[in-house]
Enzyme design. Structure first.
Site, PDB file in Angstrom:
ATOM      1  N   SER A 140       0.864  -1.179   0.000  1.00  0.00           N
ATOM      2  CA  SER A 140       0.000   0.000   0.000  1.00  0.00           C
ATOM      3  C   SER A 140       0.895   1.221   0.000  1.00  0.00           C
ATOM      4  CB  SER A 140      -0.891   0.001   1.255  1.00  0.00           C
ATOM      5  OG  SER A 140      -1.527   1.253   1.431  1.00  0.00           O
ATOM      6  N   TYR A 153      -2.369  -0.944  10.436  1.00  0.00           N
ATOM      7  CA  TYR A 153      -2.410  -1.254   9.005  1.00  0.00           C
ATOM      8  C   TYR A 153      -1.103  -0.837   8.330  1.00  0.00           C
ATOM      9  CZ  TYR A 153      -3.831  -1.011   4.078  1.00  0.00           C
ATOM     10  OH  TYR A 153      -3.906  -1.166   2.711  1.00  0.00           O
TER      11      TYR A 153
END
Length: 245
Positions: A140, A153
């Protein structure tokens, strides 16, 4: 049709929606054979019906090593080989550390990090034996910089970055000819926001994601990486909306 993709066998986790689904569709259109893994069997059945004989599926929870092993074994049984494994499954239940949503932390570590490790463990023996292969993993933009409100995350996606870069170097040193590609998507219109349980956080993310681009944009980068000659490694790709700072 890209002839360099034709007849390649590609295993995809997180294949029932978003980036995984879009990638599978684009690869099928270019003559590849795809093996789809995800937890939602009904959606997998629909996709295989749409894609036809060059596709198959297995219900797969990447937290379970035996599920990922079975997915790779299915690819070999059905199509005789595996050329690429796309470790794409992931979740993003964003929250502040102070909220102490420890169950969500555990899920993120198990899916986002252990899921990648389970994928590597399932496929690396085959790739090592055949002296070729390609592992692609979805990190990401949060694997490149930290975002407050999303610390755990972000930590999992930094881990994916480190694991994949380390594996790339080890493979080069071991001369196994295994390529790696790590993807760093930004705001992509997927179901990722559905896992956020804090209403205010979810609203903020939904507002930000108004600039989101389609999963097909990421799928095209996967196709590009796979289509390169065996001696060319596209090791990292960042895919952002042009409007994302």
């Amino acid at each position: 049709m890209d002839q360099t993709i034709k007849d390649k066998v590609i295993v995809i986790t997180g294949a029932s929606s978003g980036i995984g689904e879009a990638t599978a569709k684009l690869l099928i259109e270019n003559g590849a054979k795809v093996v789809l893994g995800a937890r939602r069997e009904e959606k997998l059945q629909q996709l295989v019906k749409e894609f036809g004989e060059n596709s198959t599926y297995a219900v797969t929870d990447v937290r379970k090593a035996e599920d990922v092993n079975a997915l790779v074994e299915l690819a070999i049984e059905k199509f005789g080989k595996v050329d690429v494994l796309f470790a794409n499954a992931g979740i993003m239940p964003a929250s502040n550390i102070s909220e102490l949503k420890t169950n969500e932390w555990d899920d993120m570590v198990d899916i986002n990090v252990k899921g990648v490790l389970n994928s590597l463990a399932a496929v690396v023996p085959y790739f090592t034996e055949q002296k070729s292969g390609h592992v692609i993993a979805t990190s990401s933009i949060a694997g490149l910089k930290v975002f407050p409100g999303n610390s755990v995350y972000t930590g999992t996606k930094f881990a994916v970055r480190a694991i994949m870069d380390g594996f790339r170097m080890e493979s080069a040193m071991e001369k196994t000819n295994i390529r790696t590609t790590t993807l760093y998507p930004g705001a992509i219109a997927t179901e990722l926001l559905d896992t956020i349980s804090t209403p205010e956080t979810k609203k903020g993310m939904e507002d930000f994601y108004q600039i989101a681009i389609t999963p097909e944009a990421v799928a095209k980068t996967v196709l590009f990486a796979i289509a390169q000659p065996a001696e060319v490694g596209i090791t990292e790709l960042t895919i952002l909306p042009s409007a994302q700072a």
